[in-house]
Design a protein around this motif. Structure first.
Motif, PDB file in Angstrom:
ATOM      1  N   HIS A 164      -6.186 -28.977   6.175  1.00 40.82           N
ATOM      2  CA  HIS A 164      -7.178 -28.133   6.853  1.00 40.82           C
ATOM      3  C   HIS A 164      -6.531 -27.101   7.763  1.00 40.82           C
ATOM      4  O   HIS A 164      -7.190 -26.150   8.178  1.00 40.82           O
ATOM      5  CB  HIS A 164      -8.197 -28.987   7.607  1.00 40.82           C
ATOM      6  N   GLU A 167      -5.841 -24.348   4.932  1.00 44.25           N
ATOM      7  CA  GLU A 167      -6.792 -24.170   3.834  1.00 44.25           C
ATOM      8  C   GLU A 167      -7.289 -22.730   3.730  1.00 44.25           C
ATOM      9  O   GLU A 167      -7.723 -22.300   2.663  1.00 44.25           O
ATOM     10  CB  GLU A 167      -7.977 -25.137   3.975  1.00 44.25           C
ATOM     11  N   MET A 168      -7.171 -21.955   4.820  1.00 45.50           N
ATOM     12  CA  MET A 168      -7.608 -20.564   4.752  1.00 45.50           C
ATOM     13  C   MET A 168      -6.764 -19.769   3.756  1.00 45.50           C
ATOM     14  O   MET A 168      -7.234 -18.789   3.190  1.00 45.50           O
ATOM     15  CB  MET A 168      -7.537 -19.921   6.139  1.00 45.50           C
ATOM     16  N   GLU A 170      -5.794 -20.909   0.891  1.00 42.10           N
ATOM     17  CA  GLU A 170      -6.378 -21.174  -0.424  1.00 42.10           C
ATOM     18  C   GLU A 170      -7.536 -20.227  -0.690  1.00 42.10           C
ATOM     19  O   GLU A 170      -7.754 -19.798  -1.827  1.00 42.10           O
ATOM     20  CB  GLU A 170      -6.836 -22.633  -0.507  1.00 42.10           C
ATOM     21  N   ARG A 171      -8.277 -19.894   0.370  1.00 46.38           N
ATOM     22  CA  ARG A 171      -9.417 -18.987   0.217  1.00 46.38           C
ATOM     23  C   ARG A 171      -8.988 -17.530   0.225  1.00 46.38           C
ATOM     24  O   ARG A 171      -9.616 -16.689  -0.418  1.00 46.38           O
ATOM     25  CB  ARG A 171     -10.439 -19.242   1.329  1.00 46.38           C
ATOM     26  N   GLN A 172      -7.910 -17.234   0.974  1.00 45.70           N
ATOM     27  CA  GLN A 172      -7.412 -15.857   1.073  1.00 45.70           C
ATOM     28  C   GLN A 172      -5.898 -15.872   0.854  1.00 45.70           C
ATOM     29  O   GLN A 172      -5.126 -15.893   1.817  1.00 45.70           O
ATOM     30  CB  GLN A 172      -7.733 -15.276   2.453  1.00 45.70           C
TER      31      GLN A 172
END
Length: 347
Positions: A164, A167-168, A170-172
């Motif tokens: 966590h 994890e940002m 993974e999104r960006q």
């Protein structure tokens, strides 16, 4: 691990306690959740508050816990139950969470000896110094927000952290270009550490998500695939000794050491004990003081081997007070990495 404070610290501790727990019943309930974890049992202070006004009873309570060597357990336990208490957070930080930059070998010898038992304190501190060099603060470019995260070296170019925390990316995915692992950050002035960027384009070899109950209240407990870790790859090898993986499984009441970067701070050290495990043994519970930004920190045994990855503070459903901290057993992570054909540490 007996710890005592100076007599002049008793009143400020009392003031912080009565300012946070506004009546005797609240404090009594809080003590009930702390006292049973203390070891050995014969050293446990009395649970019941004494006679007199609440202020006086609280003062005598602090005196008693201090005399028994459990003052750090009292303040740390109450701080975990009331994590938003500015007074308890300040006391925990100032009295019991050690800044790695301020470690004094002579002053620490006796304290460390009580924690590690018969092992030579000097050798333990030498090993601690090597472990400190292998912990990093995870940053994203010039962000100043608190609590980015912590990571630790498990291979020449491999850093383990909580999923966590990153994890940002993974999104960006472009955020990986700005991600930094800053090793050896003892302070932000003259010892800011060494910044190492991630490997590109493939910055990670393996990752598992957090558990449902770590994402939203009432979710299911973490299963064997919800281990909340990411194995990052650095853009180059880093010259530090990777952490060793513990060969002996941790047990309740074992001591625990957490090396961390709470609230984006320079490296900090907190000591505590293991208080239990969840039903699926995918999380262990511990009492070391942590804050936002500590996620991803290595949890070590008294031999300074990794036993777990710190990942969360846990709350009862509908409650604002934390019950305990959690960490993911390193044996679970190592097994998952092995299934991905990745080996870490010295197994």
């Amino acid at each position: 691990m007996p710890v005592k404070v100076e007599p002049q610290d008793i009143a400020p501790i009392r003031n912080a306690i009565v300012g946070t727990f506004t009546d005797a019943r609240q404090l009594q309930d809080a003590l009930q959740s702390i006292v049973g974890t203390l070891d050995p049992p014969e050293s446990r202070p009395a649970l019941v508050l004494g006679a007199g006004t609440y202020n006086w009873a609280a003062f005598k309570l602090v005196e008693t816990w201090n005399a028994r060597g459990h003052i750090a357990d009292l303040v740390g336990g109450l701080q975990r139950l009331a994590p938003r208490s500015a007074d308890l957070n300040r006391l925990q930080r100032d009295l019991f969470v050690t800044s790695a930059a301020d470690l004094d070998r002579v002053e620490l010898q006796g304290f460390v000896q009580s924690f590690i038992g018969p092992a030579p304190a000097a050798a333990w501190l030498d090993k601690l110094g090597r472990r400190m060099r292998a912990v990093c603060r995870i940053e994203f470019g010039g962000q100043e927000r608190a609590g980015v995260g912590t990571g630790f070296l498990v291979g020449a170019d491999a850093v383990l952290t909580a999923n966590h925390v990153v994890e940002m990316i993974e999104r960006q995915p472009l955020l990986a270009d700005d991600a930094i692992c800053r090793f050896g950050c003892l302070n932000d002035m003259d010892k800011p550490g060494v910044a190492v960027r991630l490997r590109r384009p493939k910055y990670s070899d393996s990752a598992k998500p957090p558990g449902a109950d770590e994402l939203f209240p009432g979710g299911a407990e973490p299963n064997a695939e919800q281990l909340d870790y990411t194995l990052l790859r650095l853009g180059r090898d880093f010259d530090a000794e990777p952490f060793e993986i513990a060969k002996v499984a941790p047990a309740v009441n074992d001591p625990i050491v957490v090396l961390q970067h709470p609230k984006r701070a320079p490296l900090r050290i907190a000591l505590g004990r293991i208080s239990g495990f969840n039903a699926s043994t995918t999380r262990l519970r511990h009492s070391a003081a942590t804050e936002q930004g500590s996620s991803g920190a290595p949890c070590l045994n008294q031999d300074l081997e990794v036993i777990a990855l710190h990942n969360a503070a846990r709350y009862a459903v509908g409650q604002a007070l934390a019950m305990y901290n959690t960490a993911v057993p390193i044996s679970r992570i190592a097994a998952a990495l092995s299934r991905d054909h990745v080996m870490i540490g010295t197994l």
